[in-house]
Design a protein around this motif. Structure first.
Motif, PDB file in Angstrom:
ATOM      1  N   MET A  78      68.236  56.359  25.628  1.00  0.00           N
ATOM      2  CA  MET A  78      68.172  55.697  24.414  1.00  0.00           C
ATOM      3  C   MET A  78      66.565  55.980  23.880  1.00  0.00           C
ATOM      4  N   ARG A  79      65.883  56.137  24.865  1.00  0.00           N
ATOM      5  CA  ARG A  79      64.331  56.646  24.308  1.00  0.00           C
ATOM      6  C   ARG A  79      64.398  58.033  23.310  1.00  0.00           C
ATOM      7  N   ARG A  80      65.268  58.886  23.815  1.00  0.00           N
ATOM      8  CA  ARG A  80      65.344  60.192  23.073  1.00  0.00           C
ATOM      9  C   ARG A  80      66.059  59.945  21.773  1.00  0.00           C
ATOM     10  N   THR A  81      66.939  59.227  21.577  1.00  0.00           N
ATOM     11  CA  THR A  81      67.654  58.807  20.160  1.00  0.00           C
ATOM     12  C   THR A  81      66.703  58.270  19.371  1.00  0.00           C
ATOM     13  N   ARG A  82      66.140  57.294  20.040  1.00  0.00           N
ATOM     14  CA  ARG A  82      65.126  56.418  19.261  1.00  0.00           C
ATOM     15  C   ARG A  82      63.774  57.216  18.698  1.00  0.00           C
ATOM     16  N   TYR A  83      63.430  58.028  19.549  1.00  0.00           N
ATOM     17  CA  TYR A  83      62.330  59.040  18.972  1.00  0.00           C
ATOM     18  C   TYR A  83      62.987  59.919  18.059  1.00  0.00           C
ATOM     19  N   LEU A  84      64.008  60.565  18.199  1.00  0.00           N
ATOM     20  CA  LEU A  84      64.852  61.410  17.214  1.00  0.00           C
ATOM     21  C   LEU A  84      65.081  60.518  15.985  1.00  0.00           C
ATOM     22  N   GLY A  85      65.352  59.657  15.840  1.00  0.00           N
ATOM     23  CA  GLY A  85      65.652  58.823  14.828  1.00  0.00           C
ATOM     24  C   GLY A  85      64.503  58.313  14.030  1.00  0.00           C
ATOM     25  N   GLU A  86      63.308  57.978  14.598  1.00  0.00           N
ATOM     26  CA  GLU A  86      61.899  57.827  14.309  1.00  0.00           C
ATOM     27  C   GLU A  86      61.586  59.055  13.501  1.00  0.00           C
ATOM     28  N   VAL A  87      61.517  60.330  14.131  1.00  0.00           N
ATOM     29  CA  VAL A  87      61.167  61.501  13.430  1.00  0.00           C
ATOM     30  C   VAL A  87      62.183  61.905  12.226  1.00  0.00           C
ATOM     31  N   ASN A  88      63.308  61.537  12.354  1.00  0.00           N
ATOM     32  CA  ASN A  88      64.048  61.781  11.178  1.00  0.00           C
ATOM     33  C   ASN A  88      63.735  61.012  10.011  1.00  0.00           C
ATOM     34  N   GLU A  89      63.503  59.762  10.363  1.00  0.00           N
ATOM     35  CA  GLU A  89      63.076  58.870   9.239  1.00  0.00           C
ATOM     36  C   GLU A  89      61.899  59.316   8.544  1.00  0.00           C
ATOM     37  N   SER A  90      60.825  59.412   9.523  1.00  0.00           N
ATOM     38  CA  SER A  90      59.256  59.837   8.976  1.00  0.00           C
ATOM     39  C   SER A  90      59.236  61.225   8.148  1.00  0.00           C
ATOM     40  N   LEU A  91      60.207  62.176   8.442  1.00  0.00           N
ATOM     41  CA  LEU A  91      60.085  63.433   7.934  1.00  0.00           C
ATOM     42  C   LEU A  91      61.275  63.550   6.840  1.00  0.00           C
ATOM     43  N   GLY A  92      61.847  62.277   6.593  1.00  0.00           N
ATOM     44  CA  GLY A  92      63.058  62.434   5.541  1.00  0.00           C
ATOM     45  C   GLY A  92      64.087  63.411   5.665  1.00  0.00           C
ATOM     46  N   LEU A  93      64.459  63.615   6.916  1.00  0.00           N
ATOM     47  CA  LEU A  93      65.526  64.864   7.000  1.00  0.00           C
ATOM     48  C   LEU A  93      66.875  64.500   6.712  1.00  0.00           C
ATOM     49  N   GLY A  94      67.062  63.233   6.738  1.00  0.00           N
ATOM     50  CA  GLY A  94      68.712  62.766   6.482  1.00  0.00           C
ATOM     51  C   GLY A  94      69.537  63.014   7.628  1.00  0.00           C
ATOM     52  N   ALA A  95      68.889  63.597   8.729  1.00  0.00           N
ATOM     53  CA  ALA A  95      70.063  63.503   9.819  1.00  0.00           C
ATOM     54  C   ALA A  95      70.707  62.428  10.430  1.00  0.00           C
ATOM     55  N   ILE A  96      71.748  62.677  11.024  1.00  0.00           N
ATOM     56  CA  ILE A  96      72.490  61.448  11.832  1.00  0.00           C
ATOM     57  C   ILE A  96      72.250  61.834  13.286  1.00  0.00           C
ATOM     58  N   VAL A  97      71.562  60.894  14.060  1.00  0.00           N
ATOM     59  CA  VAL A  97      71.601  61.027  15.404  1.00  0.00           C
ATOM     60  C   VAL A  97      72.487  60.012  15.968  1.00  0.00           C
ATOM     61  N   VAL A  98      73.379  60.748  16.889  1.00  0.00           N
ATOM     62  CA  VAL A  98      74.313  59.887  17.635  1.00  0.00           C
ATOM     63  C   VAL A  98      73.971  60.062  19.157  1.00  0.00           C
ATOM     64  N   ARG A  99      74.009  58.945  19.893  1.00  0.00           N
ATOM     65  CA  ARG A  99      73.946  59.018  21.099  1.00  0.00           C
ATOM     66  C   ARG A  99      75.413  58.738  21.815  1.00  0.00           C
ATOM     67  N   GLY A 100      75.815  59.480  22.750  1.00  0.00           N
ATOM     68  CA  GLY A 100      76.869  59.158  23.601  1.00  0.00           C
ATOM     69  C   GLY A 100      77.571  60.386  24.318  1.00  0.00           C
ATOM     70  N   ARG A 101      78.506  60.070  24.671  1.00  0.00           N
ATOM     71  CA  ARG A 101      78.832  61.081  25.740  1.00  0.00           C
ATOM     72  C   ARG A 101      79.988  62.144  25.034  1.00  0.00           C
ATOM     73  N   ALA A 102      79.821  63.383  25.225  1.00  0.00           N
ATOM     74  CA  ALA A 102      80.581  64.163  24.544  1.00  0.00           C
ATOM     75  C   ALA A 102      81.838  64.159  24.343  1.00  0.00           C
ATOM     76  N   GLU A 103      82.645  63.382  25.294  1.00  0.00           N
ATOM     77  CA  GLU A 103      84.028  63.274  25.372  1.00  0.00           C
ATOM     78  C   GLU A 103      84.454  61.954  24.551  1.00  0.00           C
ATOM     79  N   GLN A 104      83.520  61.191  24.394  1.00  0.00           N
ATOM     80  CA  GLN A 104      83.544  59.859  23.558  1.00  0.00           C
ATOM     81  C   GLN A 104      83.033  60.087  22.060  1.00  0.00           C
ATOM     82  N   SER A 105      82.713  61.115  21.705  1.00  0.00           N
ATOM     83  CA  SER A 105      81.768  61.145  20.414  1.00  0.00           C
ATOM     84  C   SER A 105      82.837  61.424  19.147  1.00  0.00           C
ATOM     85  N   GLY A 106      83.599  60.423  18.922  1.00  0.00           N
ATOM     86  CA  GLY A 106      84.657  60.709  17.600  1.00  0.00           C
ATOM     87  C   GLY A 106      83.760  60.686  16.359  1.00  0.00           C
ATOM     88  N   VAL A 107      82.632  60.168  16.460  1.00  0.00           N
ATOM     89  CA  VAL A 107      81.845  60.116  15.204  1.00  0.00           C
ATOM     90  C   VAL A 107      81.620  61.407  14.595  1.00  0.00           C
TER      91      VAL A 107
END
Length: 122
Positions: free
Chosen positions: A1-30
């Protein structure tokens, strides 16, 4: 959770427009529904021959999979390169991150998802 939160914060502060998804590869339908990600990172809790078939389908063709692995990653690549390439992994490279900064540097395996189907040997 810490890593995805950090990536989300960096994404937002830099205005990257990335989508950060946390989950298991076999369950990541998004990610699959979105047509694949440009980059997928994985904590490599499994050998590459199992991790690549789980994670690489989440990557768009030509995109990158990054797997955090242990010091034996080079041996793993050498031992399973053929199978990894059959799964669509190309341009397999290793990077050692944190040398001189971390007590134990991190080894990262990088692979690009093939843009076309890899022919199987007959």
């Amino acid at each position: 959770m810490r890593r995805t939160r950090y990536l989300g914060e960096v994404n937002e502060s830099l205005g990257l427009g990335a989508i950060v998804v946390r989950g298991r590869a076999e369950q990541s339908g998004v990610v699959k529904e979105a047509g694949g990600a440009d980059y997928v990172t994985s904590r490599a809790v499994a050998p590459l021959e199992r991790l690549v078939p789980w994670s690489l389908p989440l990557v768009r063709k030509g995109g990158h999979m990054l797997a955090i692995k242990g010091a034996s990653a080079q041996e793993e690549i050498e031992r399973t390169r053929r199978d990894l390439e059959k799964s669509g992994a190309t341009e397999l490279h290793l990077a050692t991150c944190g040398v001189g900064i971390l007590t134990t540097p991190t080894t990262v395996v990088s692979a690009v998802r093939a843009t076309r189907r890899v022919a199987r040997a007959q």
